[in-house]
Design an enzyme around this catalytic site. Structure first.
Site, PDB file in Angstrom:
ATOM      1  N   GLY A   1       0.389  -1.151  -0.037  1.00  0.00           N
ATOM      2  CA  GLY A   1       0.083  -0.033   0.687  1.00  0.00           C
ATOM      3  C   GLY A   1       0.330   1.008  -0.053  1.00  0.00           C
ATOM      4  O   GLY A   1       2.088   1.278  -0.318  1.00  0.00           O
ATOM      5  N   CYS A   2       0.630   2.244   0.700  1.00  0.00           N
ATOM      6  CA  CYS A   2       1.320   3.620   0.620  1.00  0.00           C
ATOM      7  C   CYS A   2       2.732   3.460   0.880  1.00  0.00           C
ATOM      8  O   CYS A   2       2.264   3.239   3.021  1.00  0.00           O
ATOM      9  CB  CYS A   2       0.302   5.146   1.726  1.00  0.00           C
ATOM     10  SG  CYS A   2       1.193   6.364   1.839  1.00  0.00           S
TER      11      CYS A   2
END
Length: 243
Positions: A66-67
């Site tokens: 993810g981020c």
């Protein structure tokens, strides 16, 4: 993380409030319950197969979950980690740039390159933090409010032993039903890592009041502290400061 301003995410529901100057508390109160929930940590067993403790004091791991703000922020608080750099892996060198990666068409994933001391923490224990705390490995091409292949769960082994450990651990976790769904983490070999732009480095530490960080990432650091107290370090090891 598609953005209209540097370091903020257009896809999240709080951005219009932030641009309008609404206070953090007001913004949080206006969010839906689902948006206010970070990915939950899951207590899992350590890997049955791990690298042997040798005499080398520096190894490298590359992961995507993810981020990269939150993944980097978690591992900067892990004992034995000497550096954690946000960047891109999975695509070509000429597309390793934030604007292009955000399109989701480059093959890159937002990734973190971790330099660690294997006499203090093993590769398997890093993966335990990765699967347990840093992200949800059962979400396909998304994490929290962010979606797209650039947010996929992936491991980029740096050698055959890392690949063997990662594959064995995924099989172990799936067999034990550690999660309520199968793990979708990809093992991607022979992929180079490219550091991200300077403004993405140390983002969690430098922007602790950002609504995105408060909602999605600070809880992960707290999970690490609660669930792995022997691994947790209070002072993060920051890019540009790590020795």
């Amino acid at each position: 993380m598609s953005t209209s301003t540097v370091g903020e995410k257009k896809s999240t529901s709080w951005l219009p409030l932030k641009l309008a100057g609404v206070s953090l508390i007001t913004a949080l109160l206006g969010l839906s319950q689902s948006a206010c929930s970070a990915e939950k940590a899951v207590a899992i067993a350590p890997p049955a197969l791990d690298e042997p403790v040798g005499t080398a004091h520096r190894e490298v791991a590359v992961i995507a979950g993810g981020c990269f703000w939150g993944v980097q922020g978690v591992f900067q608080h892990v004992r034995g980690v000497e550096n954690a750099v946000s960047g891109y892996a999975g695509g070509a060198a000429n597309t390793a740039e934030y604007g292009q990666v955000s399109s989701g068409d480059t093959g890159h994933a937002e990734s973190v390159q971790i330099t660690y001391d294997p006499t203090t923490i093993t590769y398997g224990r890093l993966l335990q933090v990765f699967f347990s705390v840093a992200h949800n490995p059962t979400e396909l091409n998304r994490q929290g409010p962010d979606s797209g292949t650039q947010y996929r769960s992936a491991i980029f082994p740096q050698n055959p032993l890392q690949e063997k450990i990662a594959k064995a651990y995924i099989a172990q976790l799936d067999a034990s039903k550690a999660f309520n769904a199968p793990i979708v983490t990809r093992i991607e070999n022979n992929k180079a890592f490219y550091p991200a732009e300077t403004y993405h480095q140390n983002y969690l530490t430098l922007n602790p009041s950002s609504p995105y960080i408060v909602i999605n990432d600070l809880p992960k650091v707290e999970y690490l502290k609660q669930m792995e107290p022997t691994l947790y370090r209070a002072d993060p090891i920051l890019v540009g400061i790590a020795k």
